[in-house]
Write a protein that holds these residues in place. Structure first.
Motif, short mmCIF file in Angstrom:
data_model
loop_
_atom_site.label_atom_id
_atom_site.label_comp_id
_atom_site.label_asym_id
_atom_site.label_seq_id
_atom_site.Cartn_x
_atom_site.Cartn_y
_atom_site.Cartn_z
N UNK A 1 -15.61 -13.79 28.29
CA UNK A 1 -17.02 -13.48 28.81
C UNK A 1 -17.10 -12.04 29.19
N UNK A 2 -15.80 -11.21 29.11
CA UNK A 2 -16.06 -9.81 29.61
C UNK A 2 -15.98 -9.05 28.27
N UNK A 3 -16.03 -9.45 27.32
CA UNK A 3 -16.14 -8.71 25.83
C UNK A 3 -16.97 -7.62 25.81
N UNK A 4 -16.70 -6.33 25.44
CA UNK A 4 -17.59 -5.25 25.16
C UNK A 4 -17.37 -4.82 23.93
N UNK A 5 -16.48 -4.97 23.10
CA UNK A 5 -16.06 -4.50 21.68
C UNK A 5 -15.49 -5.65 21.13
N UNK A 6 -16.10 -6.08 20.08
CA UNK A 6 -15.64 -7.21 19.36
C UNK A 6 -15.59 -7.02 17.75
N UNK A 7 -14.32 -6.41 16.89
CA UNK A 7 -14.53 -6.06 15.61
C UNK A 7 -13.63 -6.81 14.91
N UNK A 8 -14.38 -7.55 13.92
CA UNK A 8 -13.56 -8.37 12.89
C UNK A 8 -13.99 -8.34 11.55
N UNK B 1 -11.50 -6.08 21.91
CA UNK B 1 -10.93 -7.20 20.79
C UNK B 1 -11.05 -6.81 19.50
N UNK B 2 -10.03 -6.22 18.56
CA UNK B 2 -10.32 -5.48 17.29
C UNK B 2 -9.11 -6.39 16.27
N UNK B 3 -9.82 -6.92 15.39
CA UNK B 3 -8.98 -7.44 14.32
C UNK B 3 -9.33 -6.98 12.88
N UNK B 4 -10.39 -6.01 12.70
CA UNK B 4 -10.74 -5.64 11.64
C UNK B 4 -9.98 -4.97 10.68
N UNK B 5 -10.11 -5.12 9.33
CA UNK B 5 -9.63 -4.48 8.33
C UNK B 5 -8.23 -5.22 7.86
#
Length: 194
Positions: A183-190, A164-168
């Motif tokens: 609950x399965x999240x491995x990558x979370x970039x905001x 899940x990537x929403x950064x920048x």
């Protein structure tokens, strides 16, 4: 497919085999095209010097499951027709292009999507809450655009998401909604938002 070739300035494509588009009568033999039972199921033209726009006519490829066009110079907007007609699409990747405008709310109808990568474009406006309908998504990458507003609360429906990537997105603001179902999240970039 010839409409796609022409709309994305096919005469300037660079990857090996691009010059066979339109020459062979069987489009399933064209470079970057995969077929099953005579129907086009994949278009893979990443890093191929595509320019121009994405034609709405691609929506006529009803059996398309894979559309990968990243790292090119595609301009214009995302055709809303894709969200209505490409219902079997499982991967839609157009990162690092020059696509502008909003993500059509119709893209919430792409319920078979596992990967949606629109990163590194010039997309703006709010992120449509309809993307929360994409419950099979494992990868959502909207980073590096110009989205505004807040993260849709409907994203808590993305129960299969791992990346899940929403950064920048410098104008994305507000509080982070409840995402406790992810609950399965491995990558979370905001990062890099307001």
């Amino acid at each position: 497919l010839l409409d796609f070739h022409n709309a994305t300035e096919g005469s300037s494509w660079t990857s090996y085999g691009s010059d066979n588009w339109g020459l062979a009568s069987d489009e399933c033999t064209w470079a970057g095209i995969l077929c099953e039972d005579g129907s086009v199921t994949a278009i893979m033209r990443s890093s191929n010097n595509l320019a121009g726009t994405l034609p709405a006519s691609l929506a006529g490829l009803a059996n398309l499951t894979l559309l990968e066009l990243g790292y090119n110079s595609i301009v214009g907007t995302l055709p809303p027709e894709y969200g209505h007609d490409l219902t079997l699409l499982s991967s839609f990747r157009v990162p690092q292009n020059l696509i502008v405008g909003s993500v059509p709310s119709s893209y919430g109808g792409l319920v078979e999507l596992h990967t949606l990568d629109l990163s590194g474009n010039l997309l703006d406006n709010t992120i449509p809450s309809s993307l929360g309908n994409l419950v099979k998504l494992t990868k959502l990458v909207l980073a590096g655009n110009m989205f505004s507003g807040s993260i849709p609360s409907s994203f808590n429906n993305l129960i299969e998401i791992r990346d899940f990537q929403l950064g920048g997105n410098t104008d994305l603001s507000g509080t982070i909604p409840d995402l406790s179902s992810l609950i399965h999240i491995e990558t979370f970039f905001i990062y890099g938002n307001q």
